[in-house]
Design a protein around this motif. Structure first.
Motif, mmCIF file in Angstrom:
data_model
loop_
_atom_site.group_PDB
_atom_site.id
_atom_site.type_symbol
_atom_site.label_atom_id
_atom_site.label_comp_id
_atom_site.label_asym_id
_atom_site.label_seq_id
_atom_site.Cartn_x
_atom_site.Cartn_y
_atom_site.Cartn_z
ATOM 1 N N VAL A 102 18.709 -56.439 0.714
ATOM 2 C CA VAL A 102 18.783 -55.516 -0.371
ATOM 3 C C VAL A 102 20.085 -54.988 -0.687
ATOM 4 O O VAL A 102 20.831 -54.872 0.330
ATOM 5 C CB VAL A 102 17.845 -54.362 -0.290
ATOM 6 N N THR A 103 20.506 -54.520 -1.734
ATOM 7 C CA THR A 103 21.771 -53.999 -2.280
ATOM 8 C C THR A 103 22.329 -52.962 -1.313
ATOM 9 O O THR A 103 23.438 -52.903 -0.853
ATOM 10 C CB THR A 103 21.997 -53.705 -3.595
ATOM 11 N N ASP A 104 21.120 -52.156 -0.917
ATOM 12 C CA ASP A 104 21.680 -50.906 -0.059
ATOM 13 C C ASP A 104 22.164 -51.264 1.414
ATOM 14 O O ASP A 104 22.969 -50.645 1.987
ATOM 15 C CB ASP A 104 20.301 -50.077 0.383
ATOM 16 N N MET A 105 22.011 -52.596 1.798
ATOM 17 C CA MET A 105 22.572 -52.838 2.840
ATOM 18 C C MET A 105 23.978 -53.162 2.849
ATOM 19 O O MET A 105 24.715 -53.070 4.042
ATOM 20 C CB MET A 105 22.055 -54.453 3.424
ATOM 21 N N ASN A 106 24.816 -53.196 1.737
ATOM 22 C CA ASN A 106 26.122 -53.267 1.623
ATOM 23 C C ASN A 106 26.540 -52.812 0.202
ATOM 24 O O ASN A 106 26.900 -53.394 -0.665
ATOM 25 C CB ASN A 106 26.711 -54.797 1.660
ATOM 26 N N PRO A 107 26.376 -51.385 0.083
ATOM 27 C CA PRO A 107 26.758 -50.706 -1.093
ATOM 28 C C PRO A 107 28.187 -50.807 -1.613
ATOM 29 O O PRO A 107 28.254 -50.798 -3.085
ATOM 30 C CB PRO A 107 26.468 -49.189 -0.861
ATOM 31 N N VAL A 108 29.157 -51.061 -1.110
ATOM 32 C CA VAL A 108 30.529 -51.358 -1.584
ATOM 33 C C VAL A 108 31.059 -52.710 -1.159
ATOM 34 O O VAL A 108 31.210 -52.898 -0.038
ATOM 35 C CB VAL A 108 31.480 -50.426 -1.137
ATOM 36 N N LEU A 109 31.241 -53.633 -2.011
ATOM 37 C CA LEU A 109 31.474 -55.086 -1.931
ATOM 38 C C LEU A 109 32.801 -55.198 -2.921
ATOM 39 O O LEU A 109 32.564 -55.073 -3.886
ATOM 40 C CB LEU A 109 30.559 -55.908 -2.061
ATOM 41 N N LEU A 110 33.859 -55.539 -2.042
ATOM 42 C CA LEU A 110 35.013 -55.810 -2.839
ATOM 43 C C LEU A 110 35.233 -57.201 -2.957
ATOM 44 O O LEU A 110 35.410 -57.768 -1.839
ATOM 45 C CB LEU A 110 36.227 -55.148 -2.200
ATOM 46 N N LYS A 111 35.536 -57.946 -3.810
ATOM 47 C CA LYS A 111 35.776 -59.414 -4.312
ATOM 48 C C LYS A 111 37.134 -59.576 -4.859
ATOM 49 O O LYS A 111 37.326 -59.388 -6.061
ATOM 50 C CB LYS A 111 34.942 -60.050 -5.082
ATOM 51 N N PRO A 112 38.066 -60.086 -3.749
ATOM 52 C CA PRO A 112 39.433 -60.271 -4.247
ATOM 53 C C PRO A 112 39.525 -61.393 -5.280
ATOM 54 O O PRO A 112 39.027 -62.379 -5.318
ATOM 55 C CB PRO A 112 40.018 -60.753 -2.809
#
Ligand SMILES: NC(=O)CC[C@H](N)C(=O)O
Length: 487
Positions: A74-84
């Motif tokens: 679920v998205t709560d497992m990684n609330p901030v994802l930065l995609k270079p």
């Protein structure tokens, strides 16, 4: 009343010390002990995302950890994802949804404002778990990033979570890694650390006893274990670009040009694990091999940028030569877009606005649009009706005459495109090689035989990893050290 959920955080002395794998292994080990485990990573930086059931994106490592814990990501497992997207800019994914792209300097100055969102996800996740296993990012020793930090000690302090510091002995200097990290942390951050562990040890474990004791004496921290190198790690879906490696195997050679903004390369994992396949990741500066059966162009976070890079390497010429020799080409997502006549990005969503010619191998054209497609898909092959499962994650829309030869069927519509002779194919569907029957059929088309049960292989590897950690980490002590989560 059930006991309050607990939490424990794994931080590393540097990036790529094996935190993700340790958390995945602990997720499996603790769920085998009957606990409801949830993985969590406050902030991740990766272009290798997984799609959740509700159409959000999270880092692939958290998806693997969720699988190890026996639950759906679920998205709560990684609330901030930065995609270079470039050397200085990244796409920000917040609780699974795309936000406007950010310059790195702007993100550094403003990341602290995301702490509330991160904690919201953490508490929501904890509500359905006995224990939350948290993975840090990079290293807490990067003191220049400490102000407003949400990835390591900033999070550990805000959520009052104990930290285990992991060093990587394989890269050398592990005593200094741990002792040095302690030296640069301020008092409050140092107080979060409950102990340390050493990862990736090769050889006779006893030879390191004195090193381990020396670290314990210098830091005053207990050692939770020295974990030997886990040989089968490569069999698990990797998240980091650094972990993509060529794999020796049988006579079916699959060559993959190593693009700088490669995205969603988990497509390669089932192929690499297939005994018949030799996977060759071709580094910049080298030619694509002349004896490849298949050239696979992977997904890309920056299709036009990576296409320019591909041309600068002369790989477009190698692809032409490969086709003249009768070889096959498959483009997935960004790679599919590259195979067409043109790629237009009128709004400048992935880089400067503009339009570039594609490789011209498929009669299709791509336009980047603002609404991002992020969805899990189930479909079948158009010939043979074999099931395929996977996900789409892209901005682009691709159309043209060769789409009439789409080779997949998804939700009643045709997906993908192929050349008249069928040797050049493209599709937006990522993850399709995980399906055994499809992979066997695809490899048969190249004249080779598949032998692997991929999903069972991943499960078996996760179990072996859990056993490895049970043997070499003091899992009971880690559980005792996990602290109840404060409401
Ligand atoms: N996953 C991908 O390869 C994405 C392709 C391309 N960057 C797009 O967003 O359309």
């Amino acid at each position: 009343m059930p006991p309050a959920p607990r939490a424990l955080m794994i931080q590393g002395t540097g990036s790529n010390v094996g935190k993700s794998l340790l958390v995945a292994g602990l997720c499996r080990a603790l769920s085998r002990r009957g606990l409801r485990v949830a993985p969590f990573k406050p902030q991740n930086m990766s272009n290798n995302a997984a799609v959740t059931a509700d159409g959000g994106e999270i880092g692939r490592a958290q998806a693997l950890q969720a699988r190890a814990a026996g639950r759906d990501p679920v998205t709560d497992m990684n609330p901030v994802l930065l995609k270079p997207e470039s050397e200085t800019g990244a796409q920000l994914i917040l609780q699974g949804r795309r936000q406007p792209s950010q310059e790195a300097a702007f993100y550094q100055a403003n990341k602290g404002a995301l702490l509330g969102t991160v904690l919201q996800s953490f508490h929501r996740l904890a509500a359905s778990a006995d224990i939350v296993l948290i993975e840090g990012a990079g290293s807490p020793a990067e003191t220049n990033l400490r102000v407003g930090d949400i990835a390591n000690m900033g999070f550990a302090q805000a959520a009052a979570v104990p930290v285990v510091l992991v060093g990587d002995i394989d890269r050398g200097g592990v005593i200094a890694q741990i002792v040095g990290t302690q030296a640069v942390l301020d008092h409050a951050d140092r107080a979060c650390i409950a102990g340390f562990a050493i990862n990736r040890f090769r050889g006779d474990l006893r030879l390191f006893d004195r090193g381990r004791d020396d670290i314990a004496a210098r830091t005053g921290w207990p050692c939770f274990g020295v974990v030997p190198w886990f040989d089968q790690a490569w069999r698990l879906p990797a998240e980091d670009m650094m972990d993509i490696a060529s794999r020796p195997g049988g006579t079916c050679k699959v060559a993959v040009p190593q693009l700088p903004r490669m995205a969603n390369f988990d497509d390669l994992d089932p192929l690499a694990a297939e005994p018949a396949v030799t996977l060759e990741i071709v580094a910049p500066g080298r030619a694509l091999p002349g004896d490849a059966d298949l050239i696979l162009i992977p997904g890309s976070k920056s299709t036009r940028g990576d296409l320019a890079f591909l041309r600068a390497q002369g790989w477009d010429i190698d692809i032409q030569a490969h086709l003249r020799r009768g070889g096959h080409v498959l483009g997935l997502c960004g790679g599919y877009q590259m195979l067409g006549q043109s790629i237009a990005d009128p709004e400048g969503l992935e880089g400067p606005a503009g339009r570039d010619p594609g490789l011209g191998l498929l009669q299709v054209e791509t336009v980047m649009t603002g609404d991002k497609t992020v969805i899990r898909r189930h479909g079948t092959t158009r010939h043979g009706g074999l099931p395929v499962c996977g996900y789409e994650i892209h901005l682009g829309r691709t159309e043209g005459p060769d789409c009439a030869r789409g080779w997949l069927e998804i939700d009643g519509r045709s997906e993908g495109a192929a050349s008249a002779d069928g040797r050049v194919r493209g599709s937006y569907l990522h993850g399709l090689f995980a399906e055994d029957a499809f992979r066997a059929d695809f490899l048969a088309g190249l004249g080779h035989t598949a032998a692997l049960n991929y999903e069972a292989d991943v499960e078996h590897t996760l179990d072996a990893l859990a056993e490895h950690l049970e043997q070499h980490l003091d899992v009971d002590a880690l559980l005792r050290c996990a602290a109840p989560i404060r409401a």
